[in-house]
Write a protein that holds these residues in place. Structure first.
Motif, PDB file in Angstrom:
ATOM      1  N   GLU A   1       0.747   3.740 -10.884  1.00 22.22           N
ATOM      2  CA  GLU A   1      -0.039   4.764 -10.180  1.00 22.22           C
ATOM      3  C   GLU A   1       0.814   5.586  -9.233  1.00 22.22           C
ATOM      4  O   GLU A   1       0.426   5.886  -8.097  1.00 22.22           O
ATOM      5  N   GLY A   2       2.018   5.940  -9.687  1.00 25.56           N
ATOM      6  CA  GLY A   2       2.894   6.775  -8.871  1.00 25.56           C
ATOM      7  C   GLY A   2       3.547   6.055  -7.720  1.00 25.56           C
ATOM      8  O   GLY A   2       4.039   6.696  -6.787  1.00 25.56           O
ATOM      9  N   THR A   3       3.552   4.701  -7.734  1.00 22.95           N
ATOM     10  CA  THR A   3       4.166   3.931  -6.652  1.00 22.95           C
ATOM     11  C   THR A   3       5.141   2.906  -7.241  1.00 22.95           C
ATOM     12  O   THR A   3       5.083   2.547  -8.418  1.00 22.95           O
ATOM     13  N   LEU A   4       6.042   2.427  -6.369  1.00 22.35           N
ATOM     14  CA  LEU A   4       6.967   1.349  -6.704  1.00 22.35           C
ATOM     15  C   LEU A   4       6.401   0.057  -6.113  1.00 22.35           C
ATOM     16  O   LEU A   4       6.103   0.012  -4.915  1.00 22.35           O
ATOM     17  N   ARG A   5       6.249  -0.966  -6.974  1.00 15.62           N
ATOM     18  CA  ARG A   5       5.650  -2.212  -6.506  1.00 15.62           C
ATOM     19  C   ARG A   5       6.580  -3.397  -6.784  1.00 15.62           C
ATOM     20  O   ARG A   5       7.055  -3.565  -7.915  1.00 15.62           O
ATOM     21  N   PHE A   6       6.822  -4.201  -5.726  1.00 11.90           N
ATOM     22  CA  PHE A   6       7.515  -5.480  -5.849  1.00 11.90           C
ATOM     23  C   PHE A   6       6.451  -6.570  -5.761  1.00 11.90           C
ATOM     24  O   PHE A   6       5.664  -6.603  -4.794  1.00 11.90           O
TER      25      PHE A   6
ATOM     26  N   GLU B   1       0.327   4.292   6.634  1.00 16.50           N
ATOM     27  CA  GLU B   1      -0.612   3.195   6.437  1.00 16.50           C
ATOM     28  C   GLU B   1      -1.086   3.041   5.002  1.00 16.50           C
ATOM     29  O   GLU B   1      -1.744   2.050   4.676  1.00 16.50           O
ATOM     30  N   ALA B   2      -0.784   4.026   4.147  1.00 14.73           N
ATOM     31  CA  ALA B   2      -1.199   3.907   2.742  1.00 14.73           C
ATOM     32  C   ALA B   2      -0.349   2.883   1.984  1.00 14.73           C
ATOM     33  O   ALA B   2      -0.694   2.495   0.854  1.00 14.73           O
ATOM     34  N   TYR B   3       0.747   2.443   2.579  1.00 17.73           N
ATOM     35  CA  TYR B   3       1.665   1.519   1.904  1.00 17.73           C
ATOM     36  C   TYR B   3       1.807   0.261   2.749  1.00 17.73           C
ATOM     37  O   TYR B   3       1.397   0.207   3.907  1.00 17.73           O
ATOM     38  N   GLY B   4       2.417  -0.780   2.133  1.00 16.44           N
ATOM     39  CA  GLY B   4       2.617  -2.015   2.881  1.00 16.44           C
ATOM     40  C   GLY B   4       2.474  -3.240   1.999  1.00 16.44           C
ATOM     41  O   GLY B   4       2.663  -3.195   0.771  1.00 16.44           O
ATOM     42  N   LEU B   5       2.124  -4.364   2.621  1.00 15.83           N
ATOM     43  CA  LEU B   5       2.072  -5.660   1.961  1.00 15.83           C
ATOM     44  C   LEU B   5       0.623  -6.126   1.877  1.00 15.83           C
ATOM     45  O   LEU B   5      -0.125  -6.030   2.847  1.00 15.83           O
ATOM     46  N   THR B   6       0.243  -6.634   0.689  1.00 14.40           N
ATOM     47  CA  THR B   6      -1.094  -7.204   0.499  1.00 14.40           C
ATOM     48  C   THR B   6      -0.976  -8.520  -0.273  1.00 14.40           C
ATOM     49  O   THR B   6       0.006  -8.748  -0.994  1.00 14.40           O
TER      50      THR B   6
ATOM     51  N   ARG C   1      -0.367 -14.218  -5.113  1.00 10.83           N
ATOM     52  CA  ARG C   1       0.426 -13.012  -5.444  1.00 10.83           C
ATOM     53  C   ARG C   1       0.575 -12.166  -4.176  1.00 10.83           C
ATOM     54  O   ARG C   1      -0.401 -11.823  -3.523  1.00 10.83           O
ATOM     55  N   ALA C   2       1.848 -11.826  -3.845  1.00  8.71           N
ATOM     56  CA  ALA C   2       2.166 -10.898  -2.747  1.00  8.71           C
ATOM     57  C   ALA C   2       2.658  -9.589  -3.367  1.00  8.71           C
ATOM     58  O   ALA C   2       3.542  -9.607  -4.224  1.00  8.71           O
ATOM     59  N   ILE C   3       2.087  -8.464  -2.925  1.00  6.75           N
ATOM     60  CA  ILE C   3       2.396  -7.157  -3.516  1.00  6.75           C
ATOM     61  C   ILE C   3       2.904  -6.229  -2.425  1.00  6.75           C
ATOM     62  O   ILE C   3       2.240  -6.008  -1.406  1.00  6.75           O
ATOM     63  N   ILE C   4       4.122  -5.700  -2.659  1.00  8.66           N
ATOM     64  CA  ILE C   4       4.677  -4.664  -1.774  1.00  8.66           C
ATOM     65  C   ILE C   4       4.524  -3.328  -2.490  1.00  8.66           C
ATOM     66  O   ILE C   4       5.005  -3.170  -3.619  1.00  8.66           O
ATOM     67  N   THR C   5       3.883  -2.361  -1.839  1.00  6.14           N
ATOM     68  CA  THR C   5       3.655  -1.029  -2.422  1.00  6.14           C
ATOM     69  C   THR C   5       4.450   0.004  -1.634  1.00  6.14           C
ATOM     70  O   THR C   5       4.312   0.116  -0.411  1.00  6.14           O
TER      71      THR C   5
END
Length: 556
Positions: free
Chosen positions: A476-481, A524-529, A539-543
């Motif tokens: 979705e147009g983002t880089l996710r770890f 604030e639209a990005y971060g860790l969830t 599951r930990a997701i970095i966006t």
């Protein structure tokens, strides 16, 4: 402008008065017109016997009867008269030519009838106001209407005349009180003066010059006889009359002009007082302001002002001058502090240079240990030294805060290799990396704290059954770890969310630091969830946003 405004208001008000007076006159004329229509309808058009009576009068009794009928219709001082053409050649018992009211026969050439009445007989059925001279030389205003043959409307058989209409019109005109030398004038459609009131007079030249023939109403101002006059007029389309007022302007605006002159005199007196007050203000205000401006012009930051020792004034200007002096002193103090901070910054830069030299020697030393271990046949120790060196080199990154995704993944892989040496046979790590993402930008050291949490709180005590998955994907147009583990201990997702919201300040420093650094850089639209997978894994997701970096990988 004031005089012009007064004149326009006077003209507008007078015009409204003229219109109202004209409406009253129209009502009076309309009443006379309606009575003539009713008379003709009752005695000629709706009554065949009446028509025969009026066209066949030949006896004294019939003449008296006709005069009595017309006398009964005469009201308000008016006199009704009917002039009939002698269609049937009747002979009356005596001569009727001397009569001015009542019934009268006309001969074939209408002898004895004024020309204006003869002309009106040619206008079929229309009523009009006309001026008729009497035998004594007096003028009278008459309303006349031709009488049509009920059996043939194209034939005029007589004339109905209402004499002395001016009696009723004068009553309406004199109801308006006019100033001295003013006059009100009523004209018919032929431009004849029907009647007038007041002591004023008017000429045909004045009328043509000061009124517009095609305008229904209006007002003008003009100079006549060395005096300014107001001409206000109104036209009636029903009876084609024009009512005109001629009023000397001085009789209306005399007091206003005097009051205006008084205001001008008061204005001059007030202006004199204002000028005196301005001179006083110049001495009171302008002089200290000029002095303050001169001091401000010579002031330079860091140089003390040569201020006199005289005490400050107690008014606003004294407060202003005192505030300016305080401001200059604060500014000089700030300049001194800024200069000191610059010196400290230079010292800090020197310390940074020295601190960069120390890691350089550390990397060389670790590299020497690595080759020594390989030469000694202890490859496992060498690999651990190499991973430690990579951890330090990428973690420091020459002071950079942003590195490439490839560098960040290398740092995380070096860390996991060291941990597998520390906890042998405890867990496995699976990497799923899209190579196209390695050149994108990321804050450094954000994956390693997640892997550390997965080991310490998830798979460390699982005796070979633990598994950690690390992924780097574009979505979705983002880089996710993504870091997942199948740890046997239950994870409270609500507590993790509270830690990220800084509601637990004493726990979770590592993941909170990762989350805050990402939002500090990207918002604030990005971060860790955190979330729970369908397999029961944590599951930990970095966006992060997809941003390419030009930063070169850190060297030795």
């Amino acid at each position: 402008m004031a005089l012009h405004t007064i004149k326009e208001e006077v003209g507008s008000t007078t015009l409204q008065l003229v219109k109202q007076n004209h409406v009253t006159l129209d009502k009076t004329i309309s009443a006379i017109n309606d009575r003539t229509i009713t008379l003709l309808d009752n005695h000629f058009f709706s009554n065949p016997a009446g028509y025969s009576f009026w066209t066949g009068i030949d006896t004294l009794n019939e003449i008296q009867q006709a005069d009595n009928i017309l006398e009964s219709w005469s009201t308000g001082g008016t006199e009704y008269a009917i002039y009939m053409k002698n269609i049937e050649r009747r002979d009356t018992p005596f001569d009727l030519s001397h009569k001015t009211k009542g019934f009268k026969y006309l001969d074939q050439v209408n002898s004895g009838l004024p020309d204006v009445m003869v002309k009106q007989m040619d206008i079929s059925g229309a009523g009009a106001l006309r001026v008729i001279p009497s035998a004594t030389g007096e003028r009278t205003v008459s309303f006349m209407r031709s009488i049509l043959n009920p059996r043939n409307y194209n034939e005029v058989i007589g004339l109905l005349v209402v004499h002395k209409v001016e009696v009723m019109l004068t009553r309406d005109m004199v109801s308006v009180e006019l100033p001295a030398a003013a006059g009100a004038f009523l004209f018919n459609d032929n431009g004849e003066l029907l009647m007038s009131t007041g002591s004023g007079s008017i000429s045909a030249a004045e009328i043509g010059k000061n009124t517009e023939p095609d305008a229904a109403y209006g007002y003008t101002f003009a100079q006549e006889g060395g005096e300014e006059w107001l001409y206000a007029y109104s036209d009636s389309s029903r009876f084609h009359t024009r009512l005109l007022y001629k009023i000397p302007l001085a009789s209306i605006t005399g007091k206003q002009v005097w009051f205006q002159k008084l205001l001008v005199l008061i204005s001059f007196v007030f202006l004199a007082f204002v000028l005196m007050f301005v001179l006083y203000l110049v001495r009171l205000v302008v002089k200290p302001v000029v002095k303050l401006v001169s001091v401000m012009k010579i002031y330079e930051p860091g140089i003390k002002l040569p201020l006199s020792e005289e005490p400050l004034r107690h008014d606003e200007f004294g407060i202003l001058q005192g505030s300016f002096v305080k401001m200059t002193r604060r500014l000089d103090h700030s300049i001194e502090e800024n200069y000191g901070m610059k010196l400290k910054q230079k010292e800090y830069e020197l310390l940074m240079l020295q601190s960069q030299i120390t890691p350089h020697y550390l990397y060389n030393t670790l590299d020497s240990i690595y080759w020594y271990a390989l030469d000694s046949g202890n490859g496992e120790v060498g690999e651990m030294v190499r991973d430690l060196s990579m951890l330090l080199r990428i973690g420091l990154s020459r002071g950079r805060t942003m590195i490439t995704a490839g560098e960040e993944l290398e740092h995380a892989q070096a860390y996991t290799r060291l941990q597998t040496k520390r906890y042998p046979g405890t867990f496995e790590v699976c990497w799923q990396i899209e190579d196209t993402l390695r050149d994108y930008e990321t804050p450094k050291v954000i994956i390693q704290p997640l892997i550390e949490n997965a080991i310490l709180h998830g798979v460390r005590g699982m005796d070979g059954e633990g598994e950690i998955r690390v992924s780097a994907v574009q979505a979705e147009g983002t880089l996710r770890f993504i870091v997942e583990d199948n740890g046997h201990l239950p994870v409270d997702l609500e507590e993790l969310a509270a830690i990220l919201r800084e509601e637990h300040s004493a726990r979770g420093y590592g993941i909170r630091n990762v989350h805050q650094r990402i939002q500090l850089h990207y918002g604030e639209a990005y971060g860790l969830t955190y979330e729970r997978t369908g397999e029961g894994w944590t599951r930990a997701i970095i966006t992060l946003p997809l941003r390419r970096t030009k930063t070169e990988p850190a060297g030795n």
